[in-house]
Design a protein around this motif. Structure first.
Motif, PDB file in Angstrom:
ATOM      1  N   ASP A  85      -5.951  30.583  -0.826  1.00 41.88           N
ATOM      2  CA  ASP A  85      -6.098  30.988  -2.222  1.00 41.88           C
ATOM      3  C   ASP A  85      -4.824  30.689  -3.019  1.00 41.88           C
ATOM      4  O   ASP A  85      -4.436  31.431  -3.910  1.00 41.88           O
ATOM      5  CB  ASP A  85      -6.441  32.467  -2.310  1.00 41.88           C
ATOM      6  N   TRP A  86      -4.173  29.560  -2.719  1.00 40.87           N
ATOM      7  CA  TRP A  86      -2.882  29.252  -3.313  1.00 40.87           C
ATOM      8  C   TRP A  86      -2.928  29.214  -4.836  1.00 40.87           C
ATOM      9  O   TRP A  86      -1.976  29.593  -5.494  1.00 40.87           O
ATOM     10  CB  TRP A  86      -2.307  27.952  -2.746  1.00 40.87           C
ATOM     11  N   MET A  87      -4.037  28.782  -5.402  1.00 41.94           N
ATOM     12  CA  MET A  87      -4.131  28.694  -6.854  1.00 41.94           C
ATOM     13  C   MET A  87      -4.076  30.100  -7.478  1.00 41.94           C
ATOM     14  O   MET A  87      -3.377  30.313  -8.471  1.00 41.94           O
ATOM     15  CB  MET A  87      -5.416  27.976  -7.262  1.00 41.94           C
ATOM     16  N   LEU A  90      -0.515  31.304  -7.069  1.00 42.95           N
ATOM     17  CA  LEU A  90       0.356  30.642  -8.036  1.00 42.95           C
ATOM     18  C   LEU A  90       0.200  31.281  -9.414  1.00 42.95           C
ATOM     19  O   LEU A  90       1.193  31.563 -10.090  1.00 42.95           O
ATOM     20  CB  LEU A  90       0.052  29.141  -8.109  1.00 42.95           C
ATOM     21  N   GLU A  91      -1.034  31.546  -9.808  1.00 44.21           N
ATOM     22  CA  GLU A  91      -1.265  32.175 -11.109  1.00 44.21           C
ATOM     23  C   GLU A  91      -0.552  33.521 -11.198  1.00 44.21           C
ATOM     24  O   GLU A  91       0.048  33.854 -12.221  1.00 44.21           O
ATOM     25  CB  GLU A  91      -2.765  32.340 -11.358  1.00 44.21           C
ATOM     26  N   THR A  95       2.887  35.779 -13.835  1.00 45.17           N
ATOM     27  CA  THR A  95       2.932  37.104 -14.451  1.00 45.17           C
ATOM     28  C   THR A  95       3.892  38.032 -13.720  1.00 45.17           C
ATOM     29  O   THR A  95       4.491  38.904 -14.329  1.00 45.17           O
ATOM     30  CB  THR A  95       1.533  37.745 -14.508  1.00 45.17           C
ATOM     31  N   ASP A  96       4.057  37.831 -12.425  1.00 44.19           N
ATOM     32  CA  ASP A  96       5.036  38.602 -11.645  1.00 44.19           C
ATOM     33  C   ASP A  96       6.115  37.626 -11.192  1.00 44.19           C
ATOM     34  O   ASP A  96       6.004  37.001 -10.133  1.00 44.19           O
ATOM     35  CB  ASP A  96       4.365  39.278 -10.443  1.00 44.19           C
ATOM     36  N   SER A 144       5.236  31.977 -23.906  1.00 42.76           N
ATOM     37  CA  SER A 144       3.812  31.654 -24.018  1.00 42.76           C
ATOM     38  C   SER A 144       3.386  30.589 -22.996  1.00 42.76           C
ATOM     39  O   SER A 144       2.196  30.415 -22.752  1.00 42.76           O
ATOM     40  CB  SER A 144       3.469  31.191 -25.434  1.00 42.76           C
ATOM     41  N   TYR A 145       4.354  29.875 -22.403  1.00 44.10           N
ATOM     42  CA  TYR A 145       4.021  28.914 -21.353  1.00 44.10           C
ATOM     43  C   TYR A 145       3.713  29.692 -20.072  1.00 44.10           C
ATOM     44  O   TYR A 145       4.415  30.637 -19.738  1.00 44.10           O
ATOM     45  CB  TYR A 145       5.171  27.936 -21.095  1.00 44.10           C
ATOM     46  N   GLY A 146       2.687  29.261 -19.381  1.00 41.55           N
ATOM     47  CA  GLY A 146       2.300  29.950 -18.159  1.00 41.55           C
ATOM     48  C   GLY A 146       1.418  29.095 -17.281  1.00 41.55           C
ATOM     49  O   GLY A 146       1.467  27.862 -17.327  1.00 41.55           O
ATOM     50  N   PHE A 147       0.581  29.758 -16.520  1.00 37.26           N
ATOM     51  CA  PHE A 147      -0.285  29.101 -15.550  1.00 37.26           C
ATOM     52  C   PHE A 147      -1.194  28.059 -16.206  1.00 37.26           C
ATOM     53  O   PHE A 147      -1.326  26.948 -15.706  1.00 37.26           O
ATOM     54  CB  PHE A 147      -1.112  30.160 -14.816  1.00 37.26           C
TER      55      PHE A 147
END
Length: 182
Positions: A85-87, A90-91, A95-96, A144-147
């Motif tokens: 479940d790497w995706m 990664l997400e 956030t953490d 605002s940049y993220g997954f």
């Protein structure tokens, strides 16, 4: 004020440090030569991964510059074990920022090492790195940049950072999906 170009490497054959560019990746590297032809570039620093160095080699030759390598620009290691479940994992790291998976490094650790490079490089530099690390650097300057922004990166992708004493302006100056500079 400093101008730094942050580049995600061109299309590659895989994720290993020794993965080379694909034939499409080599064409993209040639396209980067044209893109940087009339831009002031005085320094090129690359991840030590082969695909990153190959992405910028032709530009370095054209500009008559040496490529310096810096291990702090290497891709962030999410984990040293296979994660089905790497995706999802990664997400969560977007956030953490302190989440550390087995054998990996946190987003904060990876960001900090890349930001050290950015603080040290002189004006008119190109930094060549990898998608996850690049998106973490962008997040450092703009939360605002993220997954989802990571997922929308192309190979290659180029962002221009304009840094002055009090702020950093981020501009996406390449869009491989339309095969044109933006």
């Amino acid at each position: 004020m400093r101008t730094i170009y942050l580049i995600r490497h061109c299309s590659a054959t895989g994720q290993a440090p020794t993965a080379a560019l694909t034939s499409t990746g080599f064409q993209q590297a040639q396209d980067l030569v044209s893109f940087f032809e009339n831009k002031e570039v005085e320094h090129i620093i690359s991840s030590p991964y082969l695909r990153a160095k190959q992405s910028i080699t032709l530009t370095a030759l054209c500009k008559q510059l040496e490529i310096q390598t810096d291990s702090r620009l290497a891709e962030r290691i999410l984990s040293d074990i296979d994660l089905p479940d790497w995706m999802t994992q990664l997400e969560q790291t977007f956030t953490d920022m302190d989440l550390v998976l087995p054998g990996g490094e946190s987003s904060r650790e990876a960001t900090n090492r890349a930001i050290e490079v950015i603080k040290e490089v002189p004006n008119h530099s190109i930094l060549v790195t990898h998608g996850n690390l690049m998106s973490l650097v962008l997040k450092h300057f703009d939360d605002s940049y993220g997954f989802h922004e990571w997922k929308s990166l192309s190979n290659p992708d180029v962002y221009m950072l304009t840094i002055n004493n009090s702020s950093t302006n981020i501009s996406r100056v390449w869009n491989e999906k339309s095969n044109t500079p933006t």
